[in-house]
Design a protein around this motif. Structure first.
Motif, PDB file in Angstrom:
ATOM      1  N   HIS A   1       0.842  -1.195   0.000  1.00 61.52           N
ATOM      2  CA  HIS A   1       0.000   0.000   0.000  1.00 61.52           C
ATOM      3  C   HIS A   1       0.876   1.243   0.000  1.00 61.52           C
ATOM      4  CE1 HIS A   1      -3.642  -2.274   0.638  1.00 61.52           C
ATOM      5  NE2 HIS A   1      -3.018  -2.975   1.550  1.00 61.52           N
ATOM      6  N   MET A 145     -12.710   9.240   9.169  1.00 65.25           N
ATOM      7  CA  MET A 145     -13.002   8.036   8.378  1.00 65.25           C
ATOM      8  C   MET A 145     -12.561   6.770   9.098  1.00 65.25           C
ATOM      9  SD  MET A 145     -11.753   9.366   4.635  1.00 65.25           S
ATOM     10  CE  MET A 145     -12.396  10.876   3.923  1.00 65.25           C
ATOM     11  N   LYS A 146     -11.573   6.897   9.998  1.00 68.25           N
ATOM     12  CA  LYS A 146     -11.037   5.739  10.720  1.00 68.25           C
ATOM     13  C   LYS A 146     -10.657   4.608   9.767  1.00 68.25           C
ATOM     14  CE  LYS A 146     -11.448   7.208  15.017  1.00 68.25           C
ATOM     15  NZ  LYS A 146     -11.879   8.597  14.781  1.00 68.25           N
ATOM     16  N   ASN A 147     -10.102   4.990   8.642  1.00 69.52           N
ATOM     17  CA  ASN A 147      -9.690   4.021   7.635  1.00 69.52           C
ATOM     18  C   ASN A 147      -8.177   4.138   7.466  1.00 69.52           C
ATOM     19  OD1 ASN A 147      -9.024   2.649   5.240  1.00 69.52           O
ATOM     20  ND2 ASN A 147     -11.054   3.014   4.377  1.00 69.52           N
ATOM     21  N   PRO A 148      -7.416   3.210   8.042  1.00 75.14           N
ATOM     22  CA  PRO A 148      -5.958   3.366   8.000  1.00 75.14           C
ATOM     23  C   PRO A 148      -5.372   3.355   6.603  1.00 75.14           C
ATOM     24  CG  PRO A 148      -6.584   1.193   8.797  1.00 75.14           C
ATOM     25  CD  PRO A 148      -7.827   2.010   8.758  1.00 75.14           C
ATOM     26  N   GLU A 149      -6.034   2.696   5.668  1.00 71.84           N
ATOM     27  CA  GLU A 149      -5.497   2.667   4.317  1.00 71.84           C
ATOM     28  C   GLU A 149      -5.655   4.035   3.654  1.00 71.84           C
ATOM     29  OE1 GLU A 149      -3.779   0.188   3.523  1.00 71.84           O
ATOM     30  OE2 GLU A 149      -4.391  -1.035   5.217  1.00 71.84           O
ATOM     31  N   VAL A 150      -6.788   4.670   3.851  1.00 75.78           N
ATOM     32  CA  VAL A 150      -6.984   6.023   3.316  1.00 75.78           C
ATOM     33  C   VAL A 150      -6.086   7.004   4.055  1.00 75.78           C
ATOM     34  CG1 VAL A 150      -8.613   7.924   3.046  1.00 75.78           C
ATOM     35  CG2 VAL A 150      -9.332   5.579   2.553  1.00 75.78           C
ATOM     36  N   TYR A 151      -6.090   6.906   5.377  1.00 81.32           N
ATOM     37  CA  TYR A 151      -5.253   7.811   6.166  1.00 81.32           C
ATOM     38  C   TYR A 151      -3.785   7.615   5.825  1.00 81.32           C
ATOM     39  CZ  TYR A 151      -3.146  10.208  10.070  1.00 81.32           C
ATOM     40  OH  TYR A 151      -2.406  11.069  10.819  1.00 81.32           O
ATOM     41  N   ASN A 152      -3.414   6.363   5.575  1.00 84.07           N
ATOM     42  CA  ASN A 152      -2.025   6.008   5.343  1.00 84.07           C
ATOM     43  C   ASN A 152      -1.467   6.649   4.081  1.00 84.07           C
ATOM     44  OD1 ASN A 152       0.228   4.677   6.180  1.00 84.07           O
ATOM     45  ND2 ASN A 152      -0.306   2.726   5.292  1.00 84.07           N
ATOM     46  N   TYR A 183      -3.261   2.515  15.621  1.00 82.36           N
ATOM     47  CA  TYR A 183      -2.571   1.736  14.593  1.00 82.36           C
ATOM     48  C   TYR A 183      -1.261   1.161  15.136  1.00 82.36           C
ATOM     49  CZ  TYR A 183      -5.858   4.448  11.805  1.00 82.36           C
ATOM     50  OH  TYR A 183      -6.991   5.035  11.311  1.00 82.36           O
TER      51      TYR A 183
END
Length: 391
Positions: A1, A145-152, A183
């Motif tokens: 990712h 959003m609490k979405n680590p992939e988006v945040y990442n 995380y």
């Protein structure tokens, strides 16, 4: 990712051209004292013919990266794209942690005129800009959003260079601490690296350090940093600009302790386990200049207000580890770090001098320690003349 880190490197390095010169001046001013003490100490503590060991030590069993484990994560950091190897579970040194890093492009300054001068968040006259507001709003949106992939794959919460009062008003420090706690998995090590960087410049301000040190309650922020030093895996979050998470935590902690004017953070850090945390840092990354140098800085900043702590560090074996660390730091490394400063210049053995002399605790060392501290304090005052630093 894809992983996107904020475009900054730890601010305790001097960011304006005159201040960069001060770094070299400070190194020269320490040189005579440092060499005489260092040689004397090594002669007393090392067997004949073995006074200087190799600067490349193997790291702890099962802790270091192997380039074969690379998964090609792409980071955007300090305005350059880098390809980083995932940290594996092999027995190798820091060279392997950096082996998979390939840099494309140049390092740039982030001021509007691209002069390479790094602004300070608490500099008099620093006003909130439209960019500060925009990043704050984006930070809150993406974090929700609490979405680590988006945040990442974003960097909106890296407001380290925004005024600390602005970050406090909008809860940015709290968000960054939540990121660190949300995380914890190994796959998010660069998310945590990014969060520690997001705190860093504000740690080196009076208002920012007060906020960050007390996230969650009195001294809870500084206690959390010590806890993470005790838990963070070796070489985690390694980046192509020669820094990893252990270094970033030490850097942030160093800033909080510089502004410990009421001398409450230092005792709280000690109670949380700072002595074993520093000893662990020096052991798990024995060949990594940033960690070695800034572990010494943390000791300097806490011992300069609490001389009695030097004995606790010494009794835990820190003096021997500092002696060994200075051997590593004495090895020249002319690689450019940032803004024309080399790795050797920025991660200097002189930062280990004061805690070393204080731990030696003999009549010969004490006046040299006092002189070293006064030179360092003068350096701090010139680095940030508007800052309120009391010792």
């Amino acid at each position: 990712h894809g992983v996107k880190l904020c475009n900054r490197v730890f601010v305790s390095k001097l960011k304006q051209t005159p201040q960069l010169d001060l770094t070299r001046v400070m190194a020269r001013s320490f040189s005579v004292i440092f060499v005489s003490c260092f040689i004397r100490d090594l002669a007393a503590s090392q067997p004949a013919g073995n006074a200087v060991s190799s600067s490349s030590s193997s790291c702890a069993e099962g802790a270091c990266p192997e380039p074969g484990d690379a998964i090609g994560n792409v980071l955007l950091q300090t305005e350059m794209q880098v390809r980083i190897a995932q940290v594996g579970k092999k027995k190798h040194g820091v060279a392997h942690a950096l082996h998979g890093a390939h840099v494309n492009g140049m390092v740039h300054g982030i001021d509007e005129k691209d002069t390479g001068v790094w602004p300070q968040p608490d500099e008099p006259g620093r006003e909130v800009t439209a960019a500060d507001v925009s990043k704050m709003e984006a930070c809150k949106l993406v974090f929700s959003m609490k979405n680590p992939e988006v945040y990442n794959t974003s960097e909106p919460c890296c407001l380290a260079l925004s005024p600390p009062e602005f970050n406090i008003e909008h809860g940015i420090h709290d968000i960054l601490f939540q990121i660190l706690k949300l995380y914890p998995d190994d796959k998010f090590q660069w998310v945590r690296q990014w969060a520690w960087r997001g705190l860093s410049d504000n740690c080196f301000t009076e208002a920012g350090s007060e906020s960050i040190a007390n996230i969650g309650g009195p001294n809870k922020g500084i206690e959390y940093m010590v806890e993470q030093l005790l838990a963070n895996p070796p070489y985690a979050g390694m980046c192509a600009d020669h820094v990893d998470i252990q270094y970033e935590i030490l850097a942030d902690l160093s800033g909080l302790l510089i502004f410990d004017n009421n001398n409450t953070r230092g005792p709280a850090a000690m109670k949380a386990g700072l002595v074993p945390a520093i000893v662990r840092s020096l052991k798990i990354e024995p060949d990594f200049r940033p960690t070695l140098s800034f572990a010494c800085k943390v000791m300097t900043h806490i011992i300069m207000r609490n001389h009695e702590y030097a004995r606790e560090f010494r009794d835990a074996g820190a003096l021997e580890l500092v002696n060994r660390s200075m051997e590593v730091l004495l090895e020249p490394d002319e690689t450019e770090f940032h803004f024309g400063v080399t790795v050797s210049e920025y991660f200097s053995p002189t930062f280990c001098l004061y805690p070393q002399l204080m731990m030696m605790d003999d009549p010969y060392s004490k006046p040299l320690a006092d002189a070293a501290l006064q030179s360092y304090l003068e350096f701090l005052r010139k680095w940030k003349p508007w800052a309120n630093i009391k010792v």
